[in-house]
Design a protein around this motif. Structure first.
Motif, mmCIF file in Angstrom:
data_model
loop_
_atom_site.group_PDB
_atom_site.id
_atom_site.type_symbol
_atom_site.label_atom_id
_atom_site.label_comp_id
_atom_site.label_asym_id
_atom_site.label_seq_id
_atom_site.Cartn_x
_atom_site.Cartn_y
_atom_site.Cartn_z
ATOM 1 N N ASP A 411 20.475 -13.867 -20.561
ATOM 2 C CA ASP A 411 19.034 -13.707 -20.795
ATOM 3 C C ASP A 411 18.772 -12.503 -21.687
ATOM 4 O O ASP A 411 17.924 -12.547 -22.587
ATOM 5 C CB ASP A 411 18.307 -13.524 -19.453
ATOM 6 C CG ASP A 411 18.377 -14.772 -18.601
ATOM 7 O OD1 ASP A 411 18.665 -15.850 -19.162
ATOM 8 O OD2 ASP A 411 18.148 -14.675 -17.386
ATOM 9 N N ALA A 414 19.658 -13.309 -25.302
ATOM 10 C CA ALA A 414 18.636 -14.161 -25.918
ATOM 11 C C ALA A 414 17.384 -13.352 -26.248
ATOM 12 O O ALA A 414 16.777 -13.525 -27.315
ATOM 13 C CB ALA A 414 18.285 -15.312 -24.965
ATOM 14 N N GLN A 415 17.013 -12.452 -25.332
ATOM 15 C CA GLN A 415 15.820 -11.622 -25.578
ATOM 16 C C GLN A 415 16.047 -10.668 -26.738
ATOM 17 O O GLN A 415 15.150 -10.451 -27.553
ATOM 18 C CB GLN A 415 15.490 -10.834 -24.302
ATOM 19 C CG GLN A 415 14.121 -10.176 -24.347
ATOM 20 C CD GLN A 415 13.728 -9.614 -22.989
ATOM 21 O OE1 GLN A 415 14.440 -9.774 -22.008
ATOM 22 N NE2 GLN A 415 12.590 -8.962 -22.934
ATOM 23 N N ALA A 419 14.127 -14.166 -28.731
ATOM 24 C CA ALA A 419 13.590 -15.330 -28.028
ATOM 25 C C ALA A 419 12.489 -14.901 -27.055
ATOM 26 O O ALA A 419 12.656 -13.925 -26.321
ATOM 27 C CB ALA A 419 14.716 -16.030 -27.258
ATOM 28 N N ARG A 421 9.765 -15.693 -23.771
ATOM 29 C CA ARG A 421 10.073 -16.117 -22.395
ATOM 30 C C ARG A 421 10.265 -17.630 -22.298
ATOM 31 O O ARG A 421 11.219 -18.117 -21.695
ATOM 32 C CB ARG A 421 8.944 -15.675 -21.463
ATOM 33 C CG ARG A 421 8.944 -14.179 -21.196
ATOM 34 C CD ARG A 421 7.931 -13.838 -20.117
ATOM 35 N NE ARG A 421 7.970 -12.418 -19.796
ATOM 36 C CZ ARG A 421 7.234 -11.849 -18.872
ATOM 37 N NH1 ARG A 421 6.384 -12.575 -18.159
ATOM 38 N NH2 ARG A 421 7.324 -10.557 -18.639
ATOM 39 N N LYS A 424 13.414 -18.671 -24.134
ATOM 40 C CA LYS A 424 14.603 -18.285 -23.369
ATOM 41 C C LYS A 424 14.804 -19.217 -22.176
ATOM 42 O O LYS A 424 15.926 -19.624 -21.878
ATOM 43 C CB LYS A 424 14.426 -16.839 -22.893
ATOM 44 C CG LYS A 424 15.616 -16.263 -22.184
ATOM 45 C CD LYS A 424 15.382 -14.798 -21.859
ATOM 46 C CE LYS A 424 14.225 -14.635 -20.881
ATOM 47 N NZ LYS A 424 14.001 -13.236 -20.480
ATOM 48 N N VAL A 428 18.077 -21.362 -22.824
ATOM 49 C CA VAL A 428 19.199 -20.655 -22.189
ATOM 50 C C VAL A 428 19.248 -20.914 -20.677
ATOM 51 O O VAL A 428 20.246 -21.421 -20.149
ATOM 52 C CB VAL A 428 19.103 -19.130 -22.456
ATOM 53 C CG1 VAL A 428 20.252 -18.403 -21.757
ATOM 54 C CG2 VAL A 428 19.120 -18.860 -23.948
ATOM 55 N N THR A 429 18.163 -20.568 -20.003
ATOM 56 C CA THR A 429 18.208 -20.564 -18.539
ATOM 57 C C THR A 429 18.324 -21.971 -17.954
ATOM 58 O O THR A 429 19.232 -22.250 -17.157
ATOM 59 C CB THR A 429 16.954 -19.864 -17.975
ATOM 60 O OG1 THR A 429 16.825 -18.573 -18.582
ATOM 61 C CG2 THR A 429 17.077 -19.697 -16.479
#
Length: 510
Positions: A411, A414-415, A419, A421, A424, A428-429
């Motif tokens: 995370d 990605a941030q 990216a 929220r 992401k 990703v999540t």
């Protein structure tokens, strides 16, 4: 290794705390009842000869079933995972297959063939054949993941196979074995359909009879109090026996394939014993179903009813799986990413709610809705809420495993790459969590489509599921008429059971 974040985000707490509060409603019902009537009156309701008989029956059957399930499950797991027994892969699936057959369908299969299945001996045989997979699967998974180096070291020091198993292997299986035994005990305390059909009275069957036959709420609630204490004692015993010692492999790397024990002359009798368990556990109920479908005088195939009840069961299962998965996710995320005393308390609360028998959950919801939320009485929403309480830990277990395998660093990366929220979460999540979410939802679905007690008491008037329709027919000894509904339940449950069998083995195989 996942990076732990000690702070508890307020947003997640706002989502998680109401879920935990929901799971505590049955416990609050029992405690509130005991406080309102006082200990003296509660004792007067409990202190009866009938209660002593129910207590003796429940304790005797639970202790014997847990012991037999532990022996059969552990022995079967060892011969499948650690010996050269022929047909191990097929036997692994067949030994787990009883999970697809609800215990009350198993009882139906036996009692419809021979009345001698009634009573303690028949009940012990049938519930053991229904529940031993709850020990077999975790023990087999633990054996599958054990590094054989310790066993080889033990044998190099002169210990024989039996001594090595007792002193080296068994201690490493303790957590899996105790966890399986706990599940067997809790399932048995909550079991209603199978024992009612076998005419073996326990607390659960007595509570149901008190409520449905005489509408004796106080007596039923008093018996529920004793049942809750029994669940508590079982949970505490498992926690005490589990202890604080852990056995873990240090470092990464692949697990070596263990050297399989050559059975030699013992192979034929061992193979015969394993096939005997399979034949008794799944051969008898399925054979009985086929028998009644072919020759039963009441056998009928009401296509419209079969379709509607199947659709209702599948629909309730899907809705409950989606709702439970969604509600469990904030709790699972907090417990895995933000560990601490608060999250430990939240997690334990959800497990306690699911440890209560379905009939206690149903009585609690009936009482709560009649007093404070009448519009919700006997609605689908209340039924789904009961399913959430009973099965939310099943979703959380799979979700926590998936979250643990998706380190928080992903995370952060990605941030750092810009990216947002939502991006992401989407890119990703969710892809990382998808297998765990799916496995948890499948577990909940499997439990809901075979659930009987809560559905009988809480389902809206006119709502019929495969389980309730089967129960209605089999209770009136229309075995042929009940057979199609039982067969449909097994067909619906089989794919989820097969996926579960593969998933539990895969999780221990890096």
């Amino acid at each position: 290794m996942a990076r732990l974040r000690p702070r508890h985000p307020v947003g997640l707490l706002v989502l998680a705390v109401p879920v935990v509060a929901l799971t505590l409603i049955p416990l609050g019902f029992v405690v509130d009842y005991a406080i309102r009537i006082g200990l003296s009156e509660l004792w007067a309701l409990i202190d009866r000869p009938r209660t002593g008989v129910l207590l003796a029956n429940t304790v005797k059957l639970t202790a014997a079933c847990v012991a037999l399930s532990a022996v059969i499950g552990t022995a079967a797991a060892w011969v499948v995972e650690r010996t050269d027994l022929p047909g191990r892969r097929v036997l692994h699936v067949l030994l787990a297959a009883p999970l697809a057959i609800p215990a009350f369908v198993n009882s139906y299969g036996w009692i419809s063939l021979t009345p001698k299945a009634a009573g303690f001996d028949g009940a012990l045989l049938i519930v053991t054949l229904s529940y031993y997979p709850l020990v077999y699967l975790p023990v087999a998974a633990a054996l599958h993941g054990l590094n054989p180096a310790l066993e080889e070291t033990s044998k190099s020091l002169g210990h024989g196979s039996v001594s090595t198993f007792l002193r080296v292997v068994l201690p490493q299986l303790r957590i899996a074995l105790l966890g399986g035994c706990l599940l067997v005990g809790l399932h048995l305390l909550a079991e209603f359909g199978a024992l009612q059909m076998l005419r073996y009275p326990t607390f659960t069957t007595a509570i149901y009879d008190q409520y449905k036959s005489t509408f004796n709420g106080p007596a039923a609630s008093a018996l529920a109090t004793v049942l809750v204490v029994g669940c508590l004692l079982l949970l505490l015993a498992e926690l005490r026996l589990r202890g604080s010692r852990r056995y873990a492999r240090v470092g990464g790397g692949a697990v070596r394939v263990p050297h399989r024990v050559r059975l030699g002359w013992a192979a034929p009798p061992v193979l015969l014993a394993v096939w005997a368990v399979v034949a008794l556990a799944i051969g008898v109920p399925i054979g009985s179903l086929i028998h009644w479908l072919l020759v039963g005088s009441s056998t009928a195939f009401p296509v419209h009813t079969l379709i509607s009840t199947t659709a209702t069961s599948v629909g309730l299962g899907l809705v409950a799986a989606l709702v439970t998965t969604a509600l469990a996710l904030p709790v699972a995320w907090l417990c895995e990413r933000h560990r601490g005393r608060l999250t430990t308390v939240l997690e334990r609360c959800t497990y306690f709610g699911s440890g209560l028998p379905g009939i206690v959950v149903a009585l609690a919801f009936i009482t709560v809705t009649i007093r404070w939320a009448t519009p919700l009485y006997q609605t689908t929403a209340m039924l789904i809420a009961a399913y959430v309480i009973l099965f939310v830990p099943r979703a959380m277990i799979s979700q926590r495993a998936a979250i643990a395998q998706a380190p928080a660093i992903f995370d952060d990366v990605a941030q750092s790459l810009g990216a947002g929220r939502l991006s992401k979460l989407r890119r990703v999540t969710l892809p990382l969590l998808a297998p765990g979410l799916g496995a948890g939802a499948a577990l909940v679905f499997l439990a809901v489509v075979t659930e009987l007690t809560s559905t009988l008491l809480l389902a809206p008037i006119g709502t019929e599921t495969l389980a309730t329709q089967f129960w209605s027919k089999s209770s009136s000894i229309a075995y042929g008429a009940a057979a199609p509904y039982a067969a449909m339940m097994i067909l619906i449950s089989a794919p989820a059971t097969l996926l579960l069998t593969r998933a539990m083995t895969r999780t221990t195989n890096p």
